[in-house]
Design an enzyme around this catalytic site. Structure first.
Site, PDB file in Angstrom:
ATOM      1  N   ASN A 108       0.855  -1.187   0.000  1.00  9.92           N
ATOM      2  CA  ASN A 108       0.000   0.000   0.000  1.00  9.92           C
ATOM      3  C   ASN A 108       0.891   1.237   0.000  1.00  9.92           C
ATOM      4  O   ASN A 108       2.016   1.198   0.500  1.00  9.92           O
ATOM      5  CB  ASN A 108      -0.888   0.013   1.249  1.00  9.92           C
ATOM      6  CG  ASN A 108      -1.815   1.214   1.282  1.00  9.92           C
ATOM      7  OD1 ASN A 108      -2.384   1.597   0.254  1.00  9.92           O
ATOM      8  ND2 ASN A 108      -1.972   1.823   2.452  1.00  9.92           N
ATOM      9  N   HIS A 110       0.947   5.180   1.371  1.00 12.74           N
ATOM     10  CA  HIS A 110       0.254   6.022   2.341  1.00 12.74           C
ATOM     11  C   HIS A 110       0.944   7.383   2.385  1.00 12.74           C
ATOM     12  O   HIS A 110       2.178   7.450   2.443  1.00 12.74           O
ATOM     13  CB  HIS A 110       0.297   5.345   3.713  1.00 12.74           C
ATOM     14  CG  HIS A 110      -0.453   6.105   4.760  1.00 12.74           C
ATOM     15  ND1 HIS A 110      -1.829   6.155   4.793  1.00 12.74           N
ATOM     16  CD2 HIS A 110      -0.019   6.871   5.788  1.00 12.74           C
ATOM     17  CE1 HIS A 110      -2.208   6.911   5.806  1.00 12.74           C
ATOM     18  NE2 HIS A 110      -1.130   7.361   6.425  1.00 12.74           N
ATOM     19  N   SER A 137       4.965   6.762   2.289  1.00 11.28           N
ATOM     20  CA  SER A 137       5.548   5.470   2.660  1.00 11.28           C
ATOM     21  C   SER A 137       4.891   4.373   1.835  1.00 11.28           C
ATOM     22  O   SER A 137       3.686   4.408   1.608  1.00 11.28           O
ATOM     23  CB  SER A 137       5.277   5.146   4.135  1.00 11.28           C
ATOM     24  OG  SER A 137       5.625   6.221   4.980  1.00 11.28           O
ATOM     25  N   ASP A 146      -2.632   0.622   7.874  1.00  9.97           N
ATOM     26  CA  ASP A 146      -1.393   1.398   7.651  1.00  9.97           C
ATOM     27  C   ASP A 146      -0.277   1.010   8.616  1.00  9.97           C
ATOM     28  O   ASP A 146       0.499   1.859   9.072  1.00  9.97           O
ATOM     29  CB  ASP A 146      -1.664   2.912   7.776  1.00  9.97           C
ATOM     30  CG  ASP A 146      -2.708   3.396   6.777  1.00  9.97           C
ATOM     31  OD1 ASP A 146      -2.795   2.806   5.689  1.00  9.97           O
ATOM     32  OD2 ASP A 146      -3.444   4.347   7.105  1.00  9.97           O
TER      33      ASP A 146
HETATM   34  C1  GRF Z   1      -2.784   8.928  -2.507  1.00  5.69           C
HETATM   35  O1  GRF Z   1      -2.445  10.076  -1.811  1.00  5.69           O
HETATM   36  C2  GRF Z   1      -2.348   7.727  -1.719  1.00  5.69           C
HETATM   37  O2  GRF Z   1      -1.192   7.938  -0.967  1.00  5.69           O
HETATM   38  C3  GRF Z   1      -3.499   7.486  -0.805  1.00  5.69           C
HETATM   39  O3  GRF Z   1      -4.638   7.812  -1.569  1.00  5.69           O
HETATM   40  C4  GRF Z   1      -4.288   8.727  -2.606  1.00  5.69           C
HETATM   41  C5  GRF Z   1      -4.693   8.098  -3.886  1.00  5.69           C
HETATM   42  O4  GRF Z   1      -4.508   8.947  -4.987  1.00  5.69           O
HETATM   43  N1  GRF Z   1      -3.483   6.135  -0.298  1.00  5.69           N
HETATM   44  P1  GRF Z   1      -4.586   8.344  -6.449  1.00  5.69           P
HETATM   45  O5  GRF Z   1      -5.969   7.734  -6.614  1.00  5.69           O
HETATM   46  O6  GRF Z   1      -3.505   7.347  -6.590  1.00  5.69           O
HETATM   47  O7  GRF Z   1      -4.407   9.519  -7.363  1.00  5.69           O
END
Ligand code: GRF
Length: 316
Positions: A108, A110, A137, A146
């Site tokens: 994932n 984050h 991260s 997370d």
């Molecule tokens: C990103 O900021 C990611 O870190 C978080 O959700 C957002 C997703 O954005 N988990 P995208 O859909 O990849 O543009």
């Protein structure tokens, strides 16, 4: 080497998914995206993936039990022969069944420097705390939100006057680069010498009275003040091979093993007939088998007293 098949789960715009997808267009990228799935059939990222020729799946989770919906996604991933899952803005808590089905194979991204600011509103929380840096991260997904082991991070400076939006936009640039690189490292880690050595080391050093030294330039495992039972070899004499060398347990065993699987087994140069090389760089290593071999090799060199103790331990 075949490319690792990755499925990406999204909920919205899918810019991280797009970053992974475009990175995967490079010939030397070790993964390919084979499916993009969303819990919203209207997620804009789905249209983008489809336009790039990637298989997509979109279904709303509304009105469904968590585990039942996850089972549908799981079935889609398996039908696409996915080996790794990348969560990219997937705004769904996952069921324990789904997390354990993909244990060690799901990442994932984050938008914080974990372990700081798990959950939502990460950018505003970093600004409010007066942090000098926020960031992103990539972590392995475990049951806690997370919380899994962090694989890589990029710090991003917070500027005077930053709002959550301006900061998020800058962190997103870092996210796109970090995710593609970390995923590439992750899917190739089982071919990297450091990872392979650690794997051998953990098993070898768990054997009674085992220690590690360097011998002939190779990490080598033996009985303390006694004989050696395993060598880890990496491009020794320029052979380009990553392997573990262990003692055979019977006179003809070296020849028998090489005949049975000549791609995997080989006669290590300068080691004689009572050692066998087992390649670890083929991508399909049976680690249980390697552990058995290390154990058998240890038995070949262990003093009688230790063998007796091991027999007693084995009996339990
Ligand atoms: C990103 O900021 C990611 O870190 C978080 O959700 C957002 C997703 O954005 N988990 P995208 O859909 O990849 O543009």
């Amino acid at each position: 080497m075949a490319k690792a098949k990755v499925g990406v789960l999204i909920s919205g715009r899918g810019s991280n998914m797009a970053a992974l997808l475009y990175a995967a267009k490079a010939d030397d990228c070790p993964y390919e995206i084979v499916l993009v799935a969303a819990n919203d059939p209207d997620a804009p990222g789905l249209a983008l993936a489809a336009a790039e020729g990637i298989a997509t799946f979109g279904q709303s989770h509304k009105g469904m039990k968590r585990a039942a919906f996850d089972a549908i996604i799981d079935a889609q991933l398996r039908a696409a022969d996915v080996h790794y899952v990348a969560l990219a803005g997937y705004m769904r808590l996952l069921s324990p069944e789904f997390v354990s089905a993909w244990e060690g194979r799901m990442l994932n991204i984050h938008p914080s420097l974990l372990p700081k600011y798990k959950g939502l509103d990460t950018h505003q929380r970093a600004i409010d705390a007066g942090d000098s840096h926020a960031g992103c991260s990539v972590h392995v997904v475990t049951a806690e939100l997370d919380d899994g082991p962090v694989l890589a991070q990029t710090p991003v400076a917070i500027l005077p006057g930053d709002s959550a939006d301006t900061l998020a936009a800058r962190i997103l640039i870092a996210e796109h680069q970090l995710y593609a690189r970390t995923l590439a490292d992750f899917v190739t880690r089982e071919r990297q010498p450091g990872w392979l050595l650690n794997k051998v080391r953990a098993t070898a050093l768990a054997l009674p009275q085992a220690d590690e030294i360097v011998s002939h330039g190779m990490p080598c495992f033996g009985i303390v003040k006694g004989k050696k039972f395993a060598y880890f070899t990496r491009d020794h004499h320029g052979d380009g091979i990553i392997a573990v060398l262990v003692k055979t347990t019977a006179p003809e065993e070296q020849a028998t093993l090489i005949e049975a699987d000549p791609d995997r087994y080989y006669r290590p140069a300068y080691f004689g007939n009572d050692w066998i090389g087992i390649r670890l760089d083929l991508g399909d290593t049976d680690w249980e088998h390697v552990a058995q071999r290390l154990r058998a090799s240890w038995r070949q060199v262990a003093p009688k007293k230790l063998l007796g103790l091991m027999d007693i331990a084995d009996a339990f």
